[in-house]
Enzyme design. Structure first.
Site, short mmCIF file in Angstrom:
data_model
loop_
_atom_site.label_atom_id
_atom_site.label_comp_id
_atom_site.label_asym_id
_atom_site.label_seq_id
_atom_site.Cartn_x
_atom_site.Cartn_y
_atom_site.Cartn_z
CG HIS A 1 -9.94 18.98 87.00
ND1 HIS A 1 -9.58 18.30 85.86
CD2 HIS A 1 -9.35 20.19 86.93
CE1 HIS A 1 -8.78 19.09 85.15
NE2 HIS A 1 -8.63 20.23 85.77
CG ASP B 1 -9.54 28.01 88.71
OD1 ASP B 1 -8.68 28.83 88.38
OD2 ASP B 1 -10.11 27.25 87.91
#
Ligand code: COA
Length: 380
Positions: free
Chosen positions: A266, A317
């Site tokens: 991330h 996700d």
């Protein structure tokens, strides 16, 4: 003509604008790995709030009263109908049109059917936000039916947004557990500060373009595999692996070849995405309930391997892929579902931008050749 020289050093603020604070916002914060909407920790919202409560919180700065919540739920459902003209447009899409391409074009086209699309008054923008939020879910469900040669189903006014979406997709009233799982996934994806798609929405809104245009810009950015497209890629990977026996060789091979494992890493969280644990738990529960624990087990093994080898943690996700799969949703709808939820955040940011607007116009650090001259075409 001389070639542009490669930049010697990343531009000011680092490549990709990491850690650059671009604008003030009072919607969502990420502080020391804690994600909050309007100051409320995402963990509390995921465990307690409905998606409609979250929408109210994002747009109106506080949780709704019971009456306000019922009003918002009713308005979202009552305004979720699609104009027949838009359905006709969707029916004319080439057969190979993906749901995300369909969504992008349908939201852009929707502006042409909305009598208030160019009305920039605050009251009209509030009404358009309600319509757009409800209609996003209707578009995704309608296009899924159209591409499967079935007629779209209109929304039911008494249902929540999550329940309506599943109902419009399948034509039968969904079970409460599926509704709760999708509703929670919507809450977890609703907003995320200045992620790529939200930043796009704000850059567009800051030119004082209309709301449909700003949301269309955001959808275009969300579509990419490094942003919202990652959840579909995760499912593709799970399908390619197919069985827990093959996880280790598949992942080790990928890492050895320096390929990215989708759903990990991330740009902001370096110590784990706080949303991932909720989706992981949901995936575990749904796997057990459907007696298809393979997808959850494979996901856990992938997490252990990637975190062990690279220190990378799953992002939002990763487990959302198996959650949506357990809900019997086809994988090319994963990113459009993300868009339905994130639309609430885009709209909150667009409204915040309109309320205190300043054109967003950064500078580039020029790294190309200097002192060049025009050369006549016959001498090049
Ligand atoms: N799998 C394998 N390696 C990864 C990785 C992943 N998912 N994410 C990052 N890395 C590695 C990179 O290869 C790079 O290694 P290197 O320094 O040896 O070259 C290093 O970690 C930094 O990667 P970078 O892409 O610069 O990190 P970032 O913080 O700028 O990027 C993402 C963040 C999300 C773009 C990136 O982690 C990624 O592409 N993840 C996969 C896509 C995804 O899941 N997107 C959804 C985000 S919510």
């Amino acid at each position: 003509m001389a070639e542009a020289t490669a930049p010697a050093a990343p531009p000011a603020g680092g490549a990709g604008l990491r850690d650059v604070v671009a604008l003030p916002s009072s919607i969502t914060s990420i502080e020391n790995g804690v994600l909050s909407y309007r100051g409320i920790n995402i963990d509390e919202l995921a465990d307690n709030a409905s998606f409609e409560e979250v929408i109210h919180l994002l747009w109106h700065e506080r949780l709704p009263t019971q009456h306000e919540l019922e009003t918002m739920r009713g308005q979202l459902a009552a305004n979720a109908d699609l104009p027949q003209g838009l359905i006709d447009v969707m029916k004319s899409f080439p057969r190979r049109t993906t749901p995300m391409e369909g969504l992008r074009t349908a939201v852009s086209a929707l502006a042409m059917f909305d009598a208030e699309s160019e009305d920039m008054s605050d009251a009209a923008n509030q009404r358009k936000a309600i319509r757009l939020q409800g209609q996003m879910a209707s578009i995704v469900a309608a296009y899924e039916r159209i591409r499967n040669d079935r007629e779209p189903i209109p929304p039911r006014p008494e249902l929540s947004l999550a329940a309506n979406f599943l109902y419009m997709l399948r034509g039968i009233l969904p079970d409460p557990l599926s509704v709760r799982a999708l509703d929670k996934a919507f809450t977890l994806h609703a907003d995320h500060e200045l992620n790529a798609s939200t930043f796009c929405a704000r850059v567009a809104a800051a030119t004082l373009t209309d709301m449909h245009s700003a949301v269309t810009a955001a959808i275009c950015a969300l579509k990419g595999p490094l942003h919202g497209g990652a959840n579909e890629q995760v499912m593709k990977m799970l399908n390619e692996i197919g069985h827990t026996d093959r996880v280790e060789s598949y992942i080790r091979n990928k890492l050895q070849n320096k390929e990215k494992v989708m759903g990990f890493g991330h740009a902001v969280y370096k110590d784990g995405d706080p949303r991932a644990k909720h989706l992981r738990e949901m995936s575990r529960q749904l796997g057990k309930l459907t007696s298809q624990e393979n997808w959850y087990k494979m996901s856990v093994m992938i997490e252990e391997l990637v975190t062990g080898a690279k220190g990378l943690k799953p992002n939002v996700d990763f487990y959302s892929a198996s959650v949506y799969h357990y809900l019997n949703i086809s994988s090319d709808l994963f990113t459009p579902i993300f868009a339905i939820s994130r639309c609430s955040g885009w709209l909150a940011h667009v409204l915040e931008q309109y309320a205190n607007n300043k054109l967003i116009r950064p500078r580039a650090e020029y790294v190309g050749p200097v002192d060049q001259h025009y050369v006549a075409i016959e001498k090049r």
